[in-house]
Design an enzyme around this catalytic site. Structure first.
Site, PDB file in Angstrom:
ATOM      1  N   CYS A 175       6.031  -4.874   6.395  1.00  0.00           N
ATOM      2  CA  CYS A 175       4.670  -4.660   5.905  1.00  0.00           C
ATOM      3  C   CYS A 175       4.645  -5.157   4.459  1.00  0.00           C
ATOM      4  O   CYS A 175       5.363  -4.635   3.611  1.00  0.00           O
ATOM      5  CB  CYS A 175       4.377  -3.158   6.001  1.00  0.00           C
ATOM      6  SG  CYS A 175       2.795  -2.695   5.342  1.00  0.00           S
TER       7      CYS A 175
ATOM      8  N   GLU B 168       5.088  -2.866  -3.171  1.00  0.00           N
ATOM      9  CA  GLU B 168       5.990  -2.354  -2.146  1.00  0.00           C
ATOM     10  C   GLU B 168       5.956  -3.232  -0.895  1.00  0.00           C
ATOM     11  O   GLU B 168       4.931  -3.817  -0.569  1.00  0.00           O
ATOM     12  CB  GLU B 168       5.531  -0.960  -1.708  1.00  0.00           C
ATOM     13  CG  GLU B 168       5.449   0.032  -2.823  1.00  0.00           C
ATOM     14  CD  GLU B 168       4.757   1.307  -2.383  1.00  0.00           C
ATOM     15  OE1 GLU B 168       4.460   2.127  -3.262  1.00  0.00           O
ATOM     16  OE2 GLU B 168       4.491   1.480  -1.176  1.00  0.00           O
TER      17      GLU B 168
ATOM     18  N   CYS C  43       1.024   4.181   1.481  1.00  0.00           N
ATOM     19  CA  CYS C  43       0.954   2.933   0.737  1.00  0.00           C
ATOM     20  C   CYS C  43       0.685   3.192  -0.747  1.00  0.00           C
ATOM     21  O   CYS C  43      -0.245   3.877  -1.115  1.00  0.00           O
ATOM     22  CB  CYS C  43      -0.174   2.132   1.372  1.00  0.00           C
ATOM     23  SG  CYS C  43      -0.810   0.795   0.454  1.00  0.00           S
TER      24      CYS C  43
ATOM     25  N   CYS D   2      -5.498  -2.415  -6.088  1.00  0.00           N
ATOM     26  CA  CYS D   2      -6.563  -2.830  -5.162  1.00  0.00           C
ATOM     27  C   CYS D   2      -7.906  -2.426  -5.754  1.00  0.00           C
ATOM     28  O   CYS D   2      -8.024  -1.407  -6.416  1.00  0.00           O
ATOM     29  CB  CYS D   2      -6.372  -2.147  -3.803  1.00  0.00           C
ATOM     30  SG  CYS D   2      -7.561  -2.677  -2.552  1.00  0.00           S
TER      31      CYS D   2
ATOM     32  N   CYS E 232     -10.348   3.059  -1.741  1.00  0.00           N
ATOM     33  CA  CYS E 232     -10.447   3.998  -0.618  1.00  0.00           C
ATOM     34  C   CYS E 232      -9.919   5.372  -1.052  1.00  0.00           C
ATOM     35  O   CYS E 232      -8.861   5.474  -1.677  1.00  0.00           O
ATOM     36  CB  CYS E 232      -9.659   3.473   0.586  1.00  0.00           C
ATOM     37  SG  CYS E 232     -10.246   1.878   1.163  1.00  0.00           S
TER      38      CYS E 232
ATOM     39  N   CYS F 154      -6.201   6.548  -0.341  1.00  0.00           N
ATOM     40  CA  CYS F 154      -5.131   5.568  -0.569  1.00  0.00           C
ATOM     41  C   CYS F 154      -4.601   5.624  -1.995  1.00  0.00           C
ATOM     42  O   CYS F 154      -5.370   5.539  -2.954  1.00  0.00           O
ATOM     43  CB  CYS F 154      -5.665   4.174  -0.248  1.00  0.00           C
ATOM     44  SG  CYS F 154      -4.525   2.862  -0.656  1.00  0.00           S
TER      45      CYS F 154
HETATM   46  S1  SF4 Z   1      -6.559   1.284   1.956  1.00  0.00           S
HETATM   47 FE1  SF4 Z   1      -5.834   1.048  -0.155  1.00  0.00          FE
HETATM   48  S2  SF4 Z   1      -4.965  -0.997  -0.246  1.00  0.00           S
HETATM   49 FE2  SF4 Z   1      -6.231  -0.895   1.613  1.00  0.00          FE
HETATM   50  S3  SF4 Z   1      -8.277  -1.628   0.966  1.00  0.00           S
HETATM   51 FE3  SF4 Z   1      -8.316   0.606   0.706  1.00  0.00          FE
HETATM   52  S4  SF4 Z   1      -7.704   0.959  -1.441  1.00  0.00           S
HETATM   53 FE4  SF4 Z   1      -7.114  -1.144  -0.892  1.00  0.00          FE
END
Ligand code: SF4
Length: 347
Positions: free
Chosen positions: A105, A92, A330, A112, A116, A119
């Site tokens: 962005c 995205e 995100c 990833c 997190c 996320c």
């Molecule tokens: S917020 Fe999401 S994209 Fe950013 S480092 Fe953490 S898991 Fe990865």
């Protein structure tokens, strides 16, 4: 095997392409000019290269521009674009117009590794690093490309976990042969991977944003498993060694979760942690993620937190929420698309 993409190559890489085609060295600069300044949509447009050489280059290369496969526009003008990045993978980019600014962005990875808790991209797991061409394509191929004033590397993925491609893109964006943007128009957001962060601080003048989300290591670890391998204390220690008092800016991103990290004590300890770093703190509302038992702090709590930090001399703002009606968190659009494609393939 597909053709190689020229857009996304640095000047040194274009010199190698020119040499391969027995073109003089200065032809690399001409190709870069067509790619990054004149936005050529094909090798045949490069009118100052001999026709025979254009034909030769075309056997192996293409300029490289892939339009987004989907776009969703918010009532507030924010547009979320979806780009294909390999088989059944999507990333995205979010276009955010605001007054005389137009920010994009961009994503640096499909998925990833950092996991997190809050996320959606983290929930997808890691699929692939984006190439410099794929990262730059997000900037080049949206209809609003010519209006962009700022780029933030805050989309899907951890940019410093894809450092070699990120540094190529930063070079192309800021070098005279490329887009020649001021580094002040570019912000790289990271959880803080020390080796690549040091390289970024040494080699680039772009702004830095660090995802913090708690002043306490154990609490940050509960939100961000990467705290174990990459402790925030090391990141902050490294940042203290650089000068952020003039041209370059460091900001700390702090998503506010109700009843978790939104107390006055959190604000006071955060101020203590960041003391004497010329920085700003951005407070961010949490956009709900399915299956995650966290709620956003309310506006009053965020404003009280902001006021505590401001009173302690730390510039702090509550970032306005944009595009909530188009799945702003995100990774949500790409996950929705992936699920849709998977369901489509199964049925
Ligand atoms: S917020 Fe999401 S994209 Fe950013 S480092 Fe953490 S898991 Fe990865």
């Amino acid at each position: 095997m597909g053709k190689k993409q020229l857009r996304g190559m640095t000047l040194d890489e274009l010199k190698a392409v020119a040499a391969e085609a027995a073109l003089p060295g200065y032809a690399a600069g001409q190709i870069a000019d067509w790619l990054y300044k004149k936005r050529a949509d094909g090798i045949q447009s490069m009118a100052n290269l001999p026709a025979a050489k254009r034909n030769l280059l075309e056997e192996t290369y293409e300029t490289g521009a892939t339009p987004p496969v989907n776009a969703m526009q918010s009532a507030d003008g924010t547009i979320k674009y979806l780009f294909k990045a390999g088989e059944n993978r999507f990333v995205e980019s979010v276009y955010i117009p605001s007054g005389d600014r137009a920010t994009l962005c961009v994503s640096s990875q499909a998925g990833c590794k950092m996991g997190c808790l809050f996320c959606m991209t983290g929930k997808q797991g890691f699929a692939a690093n984006l190439t410099a061409a794929e990262i730059l394509n997000q900037i080049h191929s949206i209809p609003e490309a010519a209006k962009l004033t700022n780029i933030v590397f805050m989309g899907m993925g951890e940019p410093l976990d894809n450092a070699s491609e990120l540094f190529k893109v930063l070079d192309i964006l800021t070098a005279p042969y490329g887009y020649a943007w001021s580094p002040k128009r570019i912000t790289v957001s990271t959880i803080g991977l020390p080796k690549s962060l040091k390289r970024f601080l040494d080699e680039s003048n772009c702004h830095l944003a660090v995802s913090l989300h708690s002043p306490y290591p154990a609490e940050r670890l509960s939100l961000m498993p990467a705290e174990k391998a990459f402790p925030m204390a090391d990141t902050i220690e490294l940042i203290r060694q650089y000068d952020f008092s003039h041209q370059r800016r460091v900001s700390f991103e702090y998503i506010m979760f109700k009843g978790l990290n939104d107390s006055r004590k959190h604000a006071e300890d955060l101020a203590r942690l960041l003391c004497r770093i010329p920085c700003r703190v951005n407070l961010i509302r949490f956009h709900a993620v399915p299956g995650v038992p966290l709620e956003s702090a309310d506006t009053a709590q965020m404003e009280a937190f902001r006021d505590t930090l401001n009173a302690k001399g730390i510039l702090c703002t509550v970032r306005s929420s944009r595009g909530e009606d188009i799945l702003a968190a995100c990774g949500m659009l790409s996950t929705a698309k992936k699920d849709y494609i998977c369901a489509d393939e199964i049925s």
